[in-house]
Enzyme design. Structure first.
Site, PDB file in Angstrom:
ATOM      1  N   PRO A 116      25.780  23.232   3.611  1.00 40.26           N
ATOM      2  CA  PRO A 116      26.123  22.799   4.986  1.00 40.26           C
ATOM      3  C   PRO A 116      24.603  22.509   5.441  1.00 40.26           C
ATOM      4  O   PRO A 116      23.534  23.099   5.033  1.00 40.26           O
ATOM      5  CB  PRO A 116      26.694  23.795   5.618  1.00 40.26           C
ATOM      6  CG  PRO A 116      26.276  25.151   4.777  1.00 40.26           C
ATOM      7  CD  PRO A 116      26.368  24.555   3.445  1.00 40.26           C
ATOM      8  N   THR A 118      23.542  23.471   8.421  1.00 34.19           N
ATOM      9  CA  THR A 118      23.342  24.703   9.333  1.00 34.19           C
ATOM     10  C   THR A 118      22.743  25.786   8.482  1.00 34.19           C
ATOM     11  O   THR A 118      21.803  26.758   8.960  1.00 34.19           O
ATOM     12  CB  THR A 118      24.765  25.363   9.935  1.00 34.19           C
ATOM     13  OG1 THR A 118      25.679  25.302   9.075  1.00 34.19           O
ATOM     14  CG2 THR A 118      25.059  24.500  11.203  1.00 34.19           C
ATOM     15  N   CYS A 250      29.209  30.620  10.958  1.00 32.26           N
ATOM     16  CA  CYS A 250      30.622  30.543  11.122  1.00 32.26           C
ATOM     17  C   CYS A 250      31.003  32.071  11.686  1.00 32.26           C
ATOM     18  O   CYS A 250      32.107  31.904  12.525  1.00 32.26           O
ATOM     19  CB  CYS A 250      31.416  29.911  10.200  1.00 32.26           C
ATOM     20  SG  CYS A 250      31.354  30.948   8.601  1.00 32.26           S
ATOM     21  N   GLU A 339      34.837  27.062  18.593  1.00 31.70           N
ATOM     22  CA  GLU A 339      33.594  27.331  18.004  1.00 31.70           C
ATOM     23  C   GLU A 339      32.807  26.458  18.632  1.00 31.70           C
ATOM     24  O   GLU A 339      32.877  25.146  18.995  1.00 31.70           O
ATOM     25  CB  GLU A 339      33.571  26.976  16.658  1.00 31.70           C
ATOM     26  CG  GLU A 339      32.320  27.431  15.904  1.00 31.70           C
ATOM     27  CD  GLU A 339      32.333  27.218  14.288  1.00 31.70           C
ATOM     28  OE1 GLU A 339      32.193  28.128  13.599  1.00 31.70           O
ATOM     29  OE2 GLU A 339      32.950  25.908  14.032  1.00 31.70           O
ATOM     30  N   LEU A 418      33.127  33.217   3.068  1.00 29.81           N
ATOM     31  CA  LEU A 418      33.767  34.178   3.417  1.00 29.81           C
ATOM     32  C   LEU A 418      35.425  33.714   3.615  1.00 29.81           C
ATOM     33  O   LEU A 418      35.734  32.491   4.165  1.00 29.81           O
ATOM     34  CB  LEU A 418      33.459  34.482   4.963  1.00 29.81           C
ATOM     35  CG  LEU A 418      31.889  34.564   5.415  1.00 29.81           C
ATOM     36  CD1 LEU A 418      31.904  35.146   6.498  1.00 29.81           C
ATOM     37  CD2 LEU A 418      31.572  35.917   4.648  1.00 29.81           C
TER      38      LEU A 418
END
Length: 462
Positions: A116, A118, A250, A339, A418
């Site tokens: 990602p 991020t 996240c 989110e 996760l």
């Protein structure tokens, strides 16, 4: 998903996977000692470059802040290494029943890893380390916005692994990414397992690829401040999680749930620690710049609260750390309830425990099923009630969810993937470790014979 279709030849995927296959044929025969030596070299190289890679990632993507990215990089190297030290991933890894049942580790093969924007450098290092620890090879696909930082992290671990004895193509990263290359990498016959971290569409594509996949998509973590909580610490913890790398994990908190009996005290504490409560009109201004057609505007991702307020033409005090939107509903008509990937929190007031559980459930169902839940309380009995009732698989008690879920402030396995379990469309609820990238063979010795040494039946048949 951004695309660079013209500059990303599909042949590059084929070539990388073929080279990874050759490397895999060598790596799969390595001893535990050899693998651990290679992993140690990778960890040391990655940790030594933690600051330079953090700065490169921030400069390239514009997301977050580099000091927190250093922490992520060290979590993905030093903390991960401590967690997996001594973990057996070669040969016999377990024996049971006085040696009559044995488990033998077998690598899955080639890992296709999607990285990602991020958390590009930390995620690349984490995935490469857990892949090699299990004697797999890895081909990474960078996010278009984070290509150079992902390639830089790859090169650092690649060089260290080679110097420690790994084949040259054990760790690879494509030089660019597009919808076509993503699809090709996911569905290619040589790909054995997928580690997908990114948008919901990317994760769903991984699950639909026909390959085994571990996916990590959006989280929508509620943080309940219950009446018995230490309120100053609860607010400080939530703010730490929400401002860590400006909300790009996240697992970061997305909404405060507050019992009405302590509402005034909690709101005062929120303000004293740098929170700014948005008026209804200011919420509308914020929504207008944060979302477009239901999607988050990349311009606000990983930015400070003050920078976001400026974009929304909202005047806030200079010490503002978090923007807080008091809300009464959850769902698509209330986009701030989902989110936000930034230091923006929703704020809900509830009348009782049952209402808090219902609100937390709504929030998890709106984009965070199977992910994480934070609870600030001194009532240990309530902890078990919450864990039993709510559709999450990580419960962070009196700690920042953002860093607790990834194993920084808890005993959870250090991980940037996760599992969300079947609730979130995943096969695992775990923090993904090298063990999840193993096929386990089992040897069973006879303990209840049917025949004796002479070939005579001991137990009558039928």
């Amino acid at each position: 998903m951004q695309t660079q279709i013209d500059s990303c030849p599909i042949q590059a995927v084929q070539d990388s996977l073929e080279r990874a296959k050759v490397a895999q044929s060598i790596v799969q025969n390595f001893s535990q000692a050899t693998i651990d030596r290679i992993i140690q070299a990778m960890v040391e190289a990655g940790a030594n470059a933690a600051e330079s890679l953090a700065k490169l990632a921030q400069n390239e993507t514009g997301f977050g802040n580099w000091p927190d990215k250093v922490t992520k990089n060290l979590l993905s190297t030093n903390s991960l290494a401590r967690s997996i030290a001594g973990m057996k991933t070669c040969g016999v890894i377990n024996t049971f029943h006085d040696g009559n049942l044995l488990e033998i580790a077998s690598p899955m093969g080639i890992v296709a890893a999607f990285i990602p924007s991020t958390n590009p450098t930390s995620t690349l290092m984490y995935k490469a380390i857990i892949a090699l620890k299990s004697r797999n090879t890895i081909v990474a696909s960078p996010h278009p916005r984070a290509t150079q930082s992902t390639l830089a992290a790859t090169k650092i671990l690649q060089d260290a692994a080679i110097q420690a004895g790994a084949p040259i193509d054990s760790i690879q990263c494509l030089s660019c990414s597009s919808r076509d290359t993503i699809t090709a990498l996911m569905q290619h016959p040589l790909t054995d397992v997928i580690l997908a971290t990114g948008s919901d569409s990317l994760v769903q594509a991984a699950y639909s690829s026909g390959k085994p996949a571990y996916g990590v998509g959006a989280g929508n973590v509620p943080a309940w401040i219950e009446t018995s909580a230490n309120i100053p610490k609860a607010v400080a913890d939530i703010y730490f999680g929400k401002t860590f790398d400006y909300g790009t994990l996240c697992s970061s908190e997305q909404a405060i749930i507050c019992d009405r009996a302590i509402q005034a005290t909690v709101m005062a504490e929120c303000e004293s620690q740098g929170g700014y409560f948005l008026s209804f009109a200011e919420q509308a201004q914020l929504v207008a710049v944060m979302f477009s057609n239901g999607r988050i505007n990349p311009a606000i991702v990983g930015q400070s609260a003050i920078a976001i307020a400026h974009l929304a033409n909202i005047s806030v005090p200079h010490h503002t750390r978090v923007l807080i939107a008091p809300l009464t509903a959850v769902g698509t008509e209330t986009p701030l309830s989902g989110e936000k990937l930034s230091p923006v929190l929703a704020f809900y007031t509830v009348d009782n425990r049952e209402a808090a559980l219902e609100r937390a459930t709504e929030l998890l169902q709106f984009g965070g099923l199977g992910h994480s839940m934070a609870l600030h309380t001194q009532d240990r009995d309530l902890i078990l009630v919450v864990a039993d009732r709510l559709p999450a698989h990580r419960f962070l008690i009196n700690t920042p969810s953002a860093v607790g879920a990834v194993g920084h402030t808890t005993e959870f396995a250090p991980a940037l993937s996760l599992g969300s379990g079947t609730l979130g469309g995943s096969i695992s609820t775990d923090n993904i470790t090298p063990r999840h990238l193993l096929n386990v063979k089992r040897i069973g010795l006879e303990v209840r014979p049917i025949n004796n040494a002479a070939g005579q039946a001991i137990v009558p048949v039928g």
